[in-house]
Scaffold this motif. Structure first.
Motif, PDB file in Angstrom:
ATOM      1  N   ALA A  80       0.814  -1.214   0.000  1.00 33.85           N
ATOM      2  CA  ALA A  80       0.000   0.000   0.000  1.00 33.85           C
ATOM      3  C   ALA A  80       0.849   1.265   0.000  1.00 33.85           C
ATOM      4  O   ALA A  80       0.450   2.283  -0.568  1.00 33.85           O
ATOM      5  CB  ALA A  80      -0.949   0.005   1.199  1.00 33.85           C
ATOM      6  N   ARG A  81       2.018   1.213   0.619  1.00 31.53           N
ATOM      7  CA  ARG A  81       2.865   2.409   0.704  1.00 31.53           C
ATOM      8  C   ARG A  81       3.680   2.661  -0.561  1.00 31.53           C
ATOM      9  O   ARG A  81       4.359   3.670  -0.664  1.00 31.53           O
ATOM     10  CB  ARG A  81       3.810   2.296   1.902  1.00 31.53           C
ATOM     11  CG  ARG A  81       3.057   2.299   3.214  1.00 31.53           C
ATOM     12  CD  ARG A  81       3.962   2.366   4.404  1.00 31.53           C
ATOM     13  NE  ARG A  81       4.833   1.190   4.448  1.00 31.53           N
ATOM     14  CZ  ARG A  81       5.961   1.147   5.148  1.00 31.53           C
ATOM     15  NH1 ARG A  81       6.371   2.209   5.817  1.00 31.53           N
ATOM     16  NH2 ARG A  81       6.668   0.049   5.181  1.00 31.53           N
ATOM     17  N   PRO A  92       3.030   2.971  -4.448  1.00 30.20           N
ATOM     18  CA  PRO A  92       2.015   2.981  -5.512  1.00 30.20           C
ATOM     19  C   PRO A  92       2.464   2.271  -6.792  1.00 30.20           C
ATOM     20  O   PRO A  92       1.630   1.733  -7.517  1.00 30.20           O
ATOM     21  CB  PRO A  92       1.760   4.467  -5.766  1.00 30.20           C
ATOM     22  CG  PRO A  92       2.790   5.218  -5.019  1.00 30.20           C
ATOM     23  CD  PRO A  92       3.411   4.303  -4.022  1.00 30.20           C
ATOM     24  N   TRP A  93       3.731   2.250  -7.102  1.00 31.86           N
ATOM     25  CA  TRP A  93       4.194   1.604  -8.329  1.00 31.86           C
ATOM     26  C   TRP A  93       3.982   0.095  -8.298  1.00 31.86           C
ATOM     27  O   TRP A  93       3.926  -0.527  -9.341  1.00 31.86           O
ATOM     28  CB  TRP A  93       5.661   1.938  -8.618  1.00 31.86           C
ATOM     29  CG  TRP A  93       6.607   1.560  -7.523  1.00 31.86           C
ATOM     30  CD1 TRP A  93       7.198   0.341  -7.341  1.00 31.86           C
ATOM     31  CD2 TRP A  93       7.045   2.370  -6.445  1.00 31.86           C
ATOM     32  NE1 TRP A  93       8.004   0.337  -6.215  1.00 31.86           N
ATOM     33  CE2 TRP A  93       7.910   1.587  -5.645  1.00 31.86           C
ATOM     34  CE3 TRP A  93       6.808   3.681  -6.059  1.00 31.86           C
ATOM     35  CZ2 TRP A  93       8.546   2.073  -4.499  1.00 31.86           C
ATOM     36  CZ3 TRP A  93       7.435   4.169  -4.929  1.00 31.86           C
ATOM     37  CH2 TRP A  93       8.285   3.373  -4.164  1.00 31.86           C
ATOM     38  N   LEU A  94       3.838  -0.480  -7.119  1.00 37.33           N
ATOM     39  CA  LEU A  94       3.605  -1.937  -7.039  1.00 37.33           C
ATOM     40  C   LEU A  94       2.206  -2.307  -7.516  1.00 37.33           C
ATOM     41  O   LEU A  94       2.006  -3.388  -8.054  1.00 37.33           O
ATOM     42  CB  LEU A  94       3.849  -2.447  -5.623  1.00 37.33           C
ATOM     43  CG  LEU A  94       5.292  -2.370  -5.148  1.00 37.33           C
ATOM     44  CD1 LEU A  94       5.401  -2.872  -3.715  1.00 37.33           C
ATOM     45  CD2 LEU A  94       6.210  -3.160  -6.056  1.00 37.33           C
ATOM     46  N   SER A  95       1.236  -1.422  -7.311  1.00 33.38           N
ATOM     47  CA  SER A  95      -0.126  -1.724  -7.762  1.00 33.38           C
ATOM     48  C   SER A  95      -0.254  -1.605  -9.279  1.00 33.38           C
ATOM     49  O   SER A  95      -1.206  -2.090  -9.860  1.00 33.38           O
ATOM     50  CB  SER A  95      -1.134  -0.790  -7.079  1.00 33.38           C
ATOM     51  OG  SER A  95      -0.886   0.545  -7.433  1.00 33.38           O
ATOM     52  N   GLU A  96       0.735  -0.971  -9.910  1.00 30.66           N
ATOM     53  CA  GLU A  96       0.725  -0.809 -11.355  1.00 30.66           C
ATOM     54  C   GLU A  96       1.244  -2.050 -12.087  1.00 30.66           C
ATOM     55  O   GLU A  96       1.089  -2.178 -13.283  1.00 30.66           O
ATOM     56  CB  GLU A  96       1.577   0.399 -11.758  1.00 30.66           C
ATOM     57  CG  GLU A  96       1.053   1.705 -11.214  1.00 30.66           C
ATOM     58  CD  GLU A  96       2.044   2.848 -11.338  1.00 30.66           C
ATOM     59  OE1 GLU A  96       3.097   2.664 -11.995  1.00 30.66           O
ATOM     60  OE2 GLU A  96       1.778   3.910 -10.772  1.00 30.66           O
ATOM     61  N   SER A  97       1.900  -2.958 -11.356  1.00 32.11           N
ATOM     62  CA  SER A  97       2.493  -4.141 -12.021  1.00 32.11           C
ATOM     63  C   SER A  97       1.571  -5.325 -12.056  1.00 32.11           C
ATOM     64  O   SER A  97       0.529  -5.370 -11.538  1.00 32.11           O
ATOM     65  CB  SER A  97       3.784  -4.534 -11.328  1.00 32.11           C
ATOM     66  OG  SER A  97       3.619  -4.703  -9.952  1.00 32.11           O
TER      67      SER A  97
END
Length: 154
Positions: free
Chosen positions: A146-147, A149-154
């Motif tokens: 959650a901290r 944001p680029w991880l949710s894009e993958s």
């Protein structure tokens, strides 16, 4: 730290570091059946991310109990290690691992941003670890997204 009395080669320092990593994979038991703590000088230091600095075998034992208590298993990938020798007491090893955390499994590269890649910096004298600073992502299960944001894009 203790005064050095025994001369060691880089290969001997490497063997101490390998014994430590293999003991970690074997629930803290060395190849001779001893405790992983026997590999450390009495006043040694270990740093682990999100735990901090442990000084002396008692605190190091507490650190290992805390970290190890969250792991069901760990396996280091020895064939893939990169070793760097300083020409002094310092040895650096970079590698990968996989295992089972209480919150789920991990494997280096799955996902690419996840846990499993690490680097340890050892100071080894007199056939004992004087210092081991561990650099890795302690979020083994990859839950801390959650901290970032680029991880949710993958």
């Amino acid at each position: 730290m203790a005064i050095a009395t025994l001369t060691m080669t880089d290969e001997q320092r490497k063997s101490v570091a390998l014994e430590y990593l293999k003991a970690f994979d074997n629930a803290g038991v060395t190849s001779t059946g001893g405790s992983i703590l026997d590999l450390f000088a009495a006043d040694a230091q270990v740093m682990f991310p999100k735990w901090g600095l442990a000084t002396g075998r008692e605190q190091i034992g507490r650190l290992f109990a805390d970290v190890g208590g969250s792991l069901a298993s760990i396996t280091h990938h020895y064939a893939e290690f990169t070793w760097v020798f300083s020409g002094s007491d310092l040895v650096v090893v970079e590698g990968t691992s996989h295992g089972e955390h209480k919150e789920g499994p991990w494997r280096a590269g799955v996902p690419e941003w996840g846990a499993g890649r690490w680097c340890d910096v050892f100071e080894i004298r007199d056939f004992l670890i004087q210092r081991c600073f561990i650099y890795l992502d302690p979020d083994y299960a990859g839950k801390d997204t959650a901290r970032y944001p680029w991880l949710s894009e993958s």
